[in-house]
Design a protein around this motif. Structure first.
Motif, PDB file in Angstrom:
ATOM      1  N   UNK A   2       0.823  -1.301   0.008  1.00  0.00           N
ATOM      2  CA  UNK A   2      -0.103   0.076   0.064  1.00  0.00           C
ATOM      3  C   UNK A   2       0.931   1.248  -0.026  1.00  0.00           C
ATOM      4  N   UNK A   3       0.573   1.958  -0.816  1.00  0.00           N
ATOM      5  CA  UNK A   3       1.265   3.437  -0.754  1.00  0.00           C
ATOM      6  C   UNK A   3       0.313   4.755  -1.039  1.00  0.00           C
ATOM      7  N   UNK A  34     -11.485   9.027   1.228  1.00  0.00           N
ATOM      8  CA  UNK A  34     -10.360   9.596   1.228  1.00  0.00           C
ATOM      9  C   UNK A  34     -10.108  10.835   2.019  1.00  0.00           C
ATOM     10  N   UNK A  35      -9.270  11.317   2.952  1.00  0.00           N
ATOM     11  CA  UNK A  35      -9.168  12.647   3.695  1.00  0.00           C
ATOM     12  C   UNK A  35      -7.979  13.170   3.507  1.00  0.00           C
ATOM     13  N   UNK A  36      -7.676  14.459   3.480  1.00  0.00           N
ATOM     14  CA  UNK A  36      -6.734  15.355   3.765  1.00  0.00           C
ATOM     15  C   UNK A  36      -6.454  15.754   5.088  1.00  0.00           C
ATOM     16  N   UNK A  37      -5.402  15.541   5.989  1.00  0.00           N
ATOM     17  CA  UNK A  37      -5.194  15.963   7.377  1.00  0.00           C
ATOM     18  C   UNK A  37      -3.999  17.054   7.244  1.00  0.00           C
ATOM     19  N   UNK A  98      -6.301   7.334   3.555  1.00  0.00           N
ATOM     20  CA  UNK A  98      -7.310   6.166   3.199  1.00  0.00           C
ATOM     21  C   UNK A  98      -8.013   5.521   3.944  1.00  0.00           C
ATOM     22  N   UNK A  99      -9.532   5.420   4.118  1.00  0.00           N
ATOM     23  CA  UNK A  99     -10.023   4.710   5.112  1.00  0.00           C
ATOM     24  C   UNK A  99     -11.113   3.727   4.757  1.00  0.00           C
ATOM     25  N   UNK A 107      -9.457  -0.598   7.695  1.00  0.00           N
ATOM     26  CA  UNK A 107      -8.346  -0.216   7.293  1.00  0.00           C
ATOM     27  C   UNK A 107      -8.000   1.324   7.247  1.00  0.00           C
ATOM     28  N   UNK A 108      -6.774   1.822   7.610  1.00  0.00           N
ATOM     29  CA  UNK A 108      -6.507   3.053   7.541  1.00  0.00           C
ATOM     30  C   UNK A 108      -5.093   3.325   7.223  1.00  0.00           C
TER      31      UNK A 108
END
Length: 120
Positions: A2-3, A34-37, A98-99, A107-108
């Protein structure tokens, strides 16, 4: 393997714009929200924006509403963050996440981050 690989960060002046990209591989991208932090030095990591697996719904932190836009292209396994009207307080490392949650597991995944610096 995973990347999640972020790109597009850099130096921008206040009021400017920047577009971040996150290229995903090693999992079924279209099945994940999908998220941005982001995280600034000395501060806690905070959620910037989230988009559902199909791209049908988005959510933003209040301070980012009207300035930032999250989007995704499932055919390209890529999620984007368009940032406009940037402020010095937006300076941080921005991370792609990604979650996926099922009845039995979650999965996270996280990228390595890309630096965004807003300064005159």
């Amino acid at each position: 393997q995973v990347q999640l690989v972020e790109s597009g960060g850099g130096l921008v002046q206040p009021g400017g714009s920047l577009r971040l990209s996150c290229a995903a591989s090693g999992f079924t991208f279209s099945s994940y929200a999908m998220s941005w932090y982001r995280q600034a030095p000395g501060k806690e990591r905070e959620l910037v924006a989230t988009i559902t697996s199909t791209g049908g719904s988005t959510n933003y932190a209040d301070s980012m509403k009207g300035r930032f836009t999250i989007s995704r292209d499932n055919a390209k396994n890529t999620v984007y963050l368009q940032m406009n009207s940037l402020k010095p307080e937006d300076t941080a490392v921005y991370y792609c996440n990604a979650r996926r949650r099922s009845l039995t597991y979650e999965n996270d995944y996280w990228g390595q981050g890309t630096q965004v610096t807003v300064s005159s």
